[in-house]
Write a protein that holds these residues in place. Structure first.
Motif, PDB file in Angstrom:
ATOM      1  N   ARG A  59       0.817  -1.146  -0.126  1.00 52.98           N
ATOM      2  CA  ARG A  59       0.001   0.098  -0.152  1.00 52.98           C
ATOM      3  C   ARG A  59       0.971   1.272  -0.014  1.00 52.98           C
ATOM      4  N   GLY A  60       2.118   1.139   0.659  1.00 52.65           N
ATOM      5  CA  GLY A  60       2.874   2.394   0.931  1.00 52.65           C
ATOM      6  C   GLY A  60       3.841   2.794  -0.407  1.00 52.65           C
ATOM      7  N   GLY A  61       3.868   1.751  -1.274  1.00 52.73           N
ATOM      8  CA  GLY A  61       4.239   2.023  -2.654  1.00 52.73           C
ATOM      9  C   GLY A  61       5.956   2.327  -2.479  1.00 52.73           C
ATOM     10  N   ALA A  64       7.655   3.499   0.877  1.00 54.99           N
ATOM     11  CA  ALA A  64       7.800   2.313   1.638  1.00 54.99           C
ATOM     12  C   ALA A  64       9.025   1.741   1.648  1.00 54.99           C
ATOM     13  N   HIS A  65       9.013   1.217   0.229  1.00 56.93           N
ATOM     14  CA  HIS A  65      10.347   0.384  -0.279  1.00 56.93           C
ATOM     15  C   HIS A  65      11.686   1.329  -0.116  1.00 56.93           C
ATOM     16  N   ALA A  66      11.397   2.806  -0.264  1.00 56.90           N
ATOM     17  CA  ALA A  66      12.804   3.568   0.046  1.00 56.90           C
ATOM     18  C   ALA A  66      13.011   3.515   1.541  1.00 56.90           C
ATOM     19  N   ALA A  67      11.928   3.256   2.494  1.00 51.97           N
ATOM     20  CA  ALA A  67      12.054   3.347   3.642  1.00 51.97           C
ATOM     21  C   ALA A  67      12.701   1.919   4.196  1.00 51.97           C
ATOM     22  N   ALA A  68      12.129   0.987   3.488  1.00 55.69           N
ATOM     23  CA  ALA A  68      13.145  -0.340   3.871  1.00 55.69           C
ATOM     24  C   ALA A  68      14.646  -0.359   3.626  1.00 55.69           C
ATOM     25  N   SER A 113       5.181   7.636   3.599  1.00 53.29           N
ATOM     26  CA  SER A 113       4.327   6.606   2.614  1.00 53.29           C
ATOM     27  C   SER A 113       2.755   6.710   3.052  1.00 53.29           C
ATOM     28  N   ALA A 114       2.734   6.652   4.294  1.00 56.99           N
ATOM     29  CA  ALA A 114       1.302   6.542   4.916  1.00 56.99           C
ATOM     30  C   ALA A 114       0.588   7.797   4.499  1.00 56.99           C
ATOM     31  N   LEU A 115       1.064   9.055   4.432  1.00 55.01           N
ATOM     32  CA  LEU A 115       0.479  10.126   4.106  1.00 55.01           C
ATOM     33  C   LEU A 115       0.024  10.078   2.734  1.00 55.01           C
ATOM     34  N   ARG A 116       0.760   9.475   1.772  1.00 53.97           N
ATOM     35  CA  ARG A 116       0.589   9.444   0.140  1.00 53.97           C
ATOM     36  C   ARG A 116      -0.282   8.325  -0.135  1.00 53.97           C
TER      37      ARG A 116
END
Length: 118
Positions: A59-61, A64-68, A113-116
């Motif tokens: 869901r975070g796209g 989220a992958h960049a965060a990982a 990612s949650a905001l977007r």
């Protein structure tokens, strides 16, 4: 990609437990214990953060992958430098602060990612 993040989170969590066990049973120098404990705590928390980013990634796209990515690199750099200092007495200079910045960036990316998210 989600499965890779989950595998890396599991390995990081396992590594944190292993280092915690070594810290508890194989170390006696109080100063080194405090240093290694910092690495163990950061690795454990960020293994969970990586797991959260992995589970959120569908869901975070891309954020989220960049965060990982930031969590993985941050753990490697920060915890690696802390363990190097605590276990071998070898300072890696600016490696730990760079890793710490990546860990903070990971949290900001995860929140973004949650905001977007749709």
């Amino acid at each position: 990609m989600q499965r890779i993040w989950i595998v890396l989170a599991a390995l990081a969590g396992c590594g944190a437990v292993a280092m915690g066990a070594y810290e508890a049973h194989g170390m006696s120098d109080p100063a080194a214990l405090r240093i290694v404990d910092s690495g163990v705590r950061m690795q454990g928390w960020h293994a969970l953060a990586l797991l959260g980013a992995a589970l959120w990634a569908p869901r975070g796209g891309r954020l989220a992958h960049a965060a990982a990515v930031a969590f993985v690199l941050g753990m490697l750099l920060f915890c690696g430098a802390v363990y190097s200092l605590g276990l071998a007495g070898v300072s890696l200079g600016r490696v730990a602060p760079t890793g710490g910045i990546l860990l903070m960036l990971g949290w900001l990316l995860l929140g973004s990612s949650a905001l977007r998210a749709r």
